[in-house]
Scaffold this motif. Structure first.
Motif, PDB file in Angstrom:
ATOM      1  N   ILE A  17       0.895  -1.263  -0.022  1.00  0.00           N
ATOM      2  CA  ILE A  17       0.122  -0.014  -0.009  1.00  0.00           C
ATOM      3  C   ILE A  17       0.962   1.351   0.053  1.00  0.00           C
ATOM      4  O   ILE A  17       0.680   2.138  -0.749  1.00  0.00           O
ATOM      5  N   VAL A  18       1.855   1.255   0.837  1.00  0.00           N
ATOM      6  CA  VAL A  18       2.738   2.650   0.917  1.00  0.00           C
ATOM      7  C   VAL A  18       3.615   2.502  -0.176  1.00  0.00           C
ATOM      8  O   VAL A  18       3.651   3.757  -0.814  1.00  0.00           O
ATOM      9  N   ALA A  19       4.019   1.474  -0.941  1.00  0.00           N
ATOM     10  CA  ALA A  19       4.712   1.763  -2.069  1.00  0.00           C
ATOM     11  C   ALA A  19       3.928   2.370  -3.212  1.00  0.00           C
ATOM     12  O   ALA A  19       4.391   3.198  -3.972  1.00  0.00           O
ATOM     13  N   MET A  20       2.676   2.141  -3.283  1.00  0.00           N
ATOM     14  CA  MET A  20       1.793   2.614  -4.117  1.00  0.00           C
ATOM     15  C   MET A  20       1.442   4.142  -3.933  1.00  0.00           C
ATOM     16  O   MET A  20       1.311   4.799  -4.635  1.00  0.00           O
ATOM     17  N   LEU A  21       1.219   4.624  -2.370  1.00  0.00           N
ATOM     18  CA  LEU A  21       1.230   5.823  -2.258  1.00  0.00           C
ATOM     19  C   LEU A  21       2.527   6.773  -2.586  1.00  0.00           C
ATOM     20  O   LEU A  21       2.040   7.642  -2.746  1.00  0.00           O
ATOM     21  N   ALA A  22       3.471   6.162  -2.416  1.00  0.00           N
ATOM     22  CA  ALA A  22       4.540   6.971  -2.867  1.00  0.00           C
ATOM     23  C   ALA A  22       4.947   6.911  -4.232  1.00  0.00           C
ATOM     24  O   ALA A  22       5.886   7.660  -4.655  1.00  0.00           O
ATOM     25  N   ASP A  23       4.093   6.054  -5.239  1.00  0.00           N
ATOM     26  CA  ASP A  23       4.573   5.964  -6.437  1.00  0.00           C
ATOM     27  C   ASP A  23       4.069   7.069  -7.486  1.00  0.00           C
ATOM     28  O   ASP A  23       3.433   6.831  -8.485  1.00  0.00           O
ATOM     29  N   ASP A  24       4.343   8.250  -7.010  1.00  0.00           N
ATOM     30  CA  ASP A  24       3.966   9.344  -7.694  1.00  0.00           C
ATOM     31  C   ASP A  24       4.661  10.686  -7.662  1.00  0.00           C
ATOM     32  O   ASP A  24       4.947  10.765  -6.232  1.00  0.00           O
ATOM     33  N   LEU A  26       3.550  13.530  -6.319  1.00  0.00           N
ATOM     34  CA  LEU A  26       3.172  13.834  -4.784  1.00  0.00           C
ATOM     35  C   LEU A  26       3.247  13.089  -3.835  1.00  0.00           C
ATOM     36  O   LEU A  26       3.853  13.515  -2.648  1.00  0.00           O
ATOM     37  N   GLY A  27       2.928  11.927  -3.946  1.00  0.00           N
ATOM     38  CA  GLY A  27       3.349  10.683  -2.851  1.00  0.00           C
ATOM     39  C   GLY A  27       4.615  10.632  -2.544  1.00  0.00           C
ATOM     40  O   GLY A  27       5.345  10.451  -1.349  1.00  0.00           O
ATOM     41  N   ALA A  28       5.634  10.818  -3.467  1.00  0.00           N
ATOM     42  CA  ALA A  28       7.054  10.671  -3.232  1.00  0.00           C
ATOM     43  C   ALA A  28       7.572  11.662  -2.101  1.00  0.00           C
ATOM     44  O   ALA A  28       8.468  11.458  -1.461  1.00  0.00           O
ATOM     45  N   GLN A  29       6.870  12.961  -2.291  1.00  0.00           N
ATOM     46  CA  GLN A  29       7.343  13.872  -1.392  1.00  0.00           C
ATOM     47  C   GLN A  29       6.809  13.522   0.009  1.00  0.00           C
ATOM     48  O   GLN A  29       7.436  14.263   1.080  1.00  0.00           O
ATOM     49  N   ARG A  30       5.830  12.811   0.270  1.00  0.00           N
ATOM     50  CA  ARG A  30       5.033  13.001   1.611  1.00  0.00           C
ATOM     51  C   ARG A  30       5.109  11.698   2.121  1.00  0.00           C
ATOM     52  O   ARG A  30       4.824  11.192   3.409  1.00  0.00           O
ATOM     53  N   GLU A  31       5.491  10.395   1.534  1.00  0.00           N
ATOM     54  CA  GLU A  31       5.349   8.955   2.088  1.00  0.00           C
ATOM     55  C   GLU A  31       6.643   8.541   2.370  1.00  0.00           C
ATOM     56  O   GLU A  31       7.634   8.884   1.670  1.00  0.00           O
ATOM     57  N   SER A  32       6.780   7.571   3.241  1.00  0.00           N
ATOM     58  CA  SER A  32       8.256   7.058   3.679  1.00  0.00           C
ATOM     59  C   SER A  32       8.042   5.481   3.733  1.00  0.00           C
ATOM     60  O   SER A  32       7.844   4.992   4.840  1.00  0.00           O
ATOM     61  N   PRO A  33       8.427   4.870   2.643  1.00  0.00           N
ATOM     62  CA  PRO A  33       8.397   3.435   2.375  1.00  0.00           C
ATOM     63  C   PRO A  33       9.239   2.667   3.357  1.00  0.00           C
ATOM     64  O   PRO A  33       9.022   1.341   3.429  1.00  0.00           O
ATOM     65  N   ASP A  34      10.233   3.435   3.694  1.00  0.00           N
ATOM     66  CA  ASP A  34      11.247   2.745   4.364  1.00  0.00           C
ATOM     67  C   ASP A  34      11.163   2.807   5.965  1.00  0.00           C
ATOM     68  O   ASP A  34      11.716   2.201   6.717  1.00  0.00           O
ATOM     69  N   ASP A  35       9.972   3.433   6.199  1.00  0.00           N
ATOM     70  CA  ASP A  35       9.435   3.494   7.674  1.00  0.00           C
ATOM     71  C   ASP A  35       8.056   3.075   7.854  1.00  0.00           C
ATOM     72  O   ASP A  35       7.201   3.981   7.748  1.00  0.00           O
TER      73      ASP A  35
END
Length: 150
Positions: A17-24, A26-35
């Motif tokens: 889920i987090v990977a998809m949230l970060a995959d654009d 806007l999401g790349a700026q606000r999501e943290s798939p490593d945490d």
């Protein structure tokens, strides 16, 4: 789409889920798939609230889409219940397959099942392709949204 399952998200789904949230952009700026810790806390909180529905679309054992549906009982509109669709994401390999439409249809069906009189969503002003997609599904751009970071 007969091989597609839409079900409640579980902790093992959080990385996808987090990977998809970060995959654009806007999401790349606000999501943290490593945490993943804050996302797991959030999932626990969501899972304990019967008005929250964080779902995933699963095909062949892989999480390929997600959305959150929030049901809000209200006083306005003669005591109407409404729902809000948020966090709609489709895995890059599935875009254009109809999966996004199926997720939104699920959310509308669930909203009806929960006796909602209105389904609403917001979309960032820069997501023009998403705006076209939602309009094609019958949504209308009727309001201006505002945010206040806290």
């Amino acid at each position: 789409m007969g091989d597609l399952e839409i079900r409640a998200a579980v902790p093992d789904d959080v990385p996808a889920i987090v990977a998809m949230l970060a995959d654009d952009p806007l999401g790349a700026q606000r999501e943290s798939p490593d945490d993943l810790a804050p996302y797991l806390v959030a999932l626990k909180r969501l899972s304990g609230d019967t008005n929250q529905h964080l779902v995933v679309a699963v095909r062949q054992g892989l999480v390929v889409g997600t959305l959150q549906l929030t049901v809000i009982p209200g006083l306005s509109r003669k005591g109407a219940t409404r729902s809000i669709i948020e966090g709609v994401r489709v895995h890059a390999d599935e875009r254009g397959s109809g999966l996004g439409t199926r997720l939104i249809e699920w959310a509308i069906e669930e909203s009806r099942r929960q006796d909602c009189q209105l389904v609403q969503l917001t979309s960032d002003v820069t997501r023009t392709d998403a705006h076209w997609f939602y309009e094609r599904l019958g949504f209308t751009g009727s309001h201006v949204g505002f945010k206040l970071p806290l």
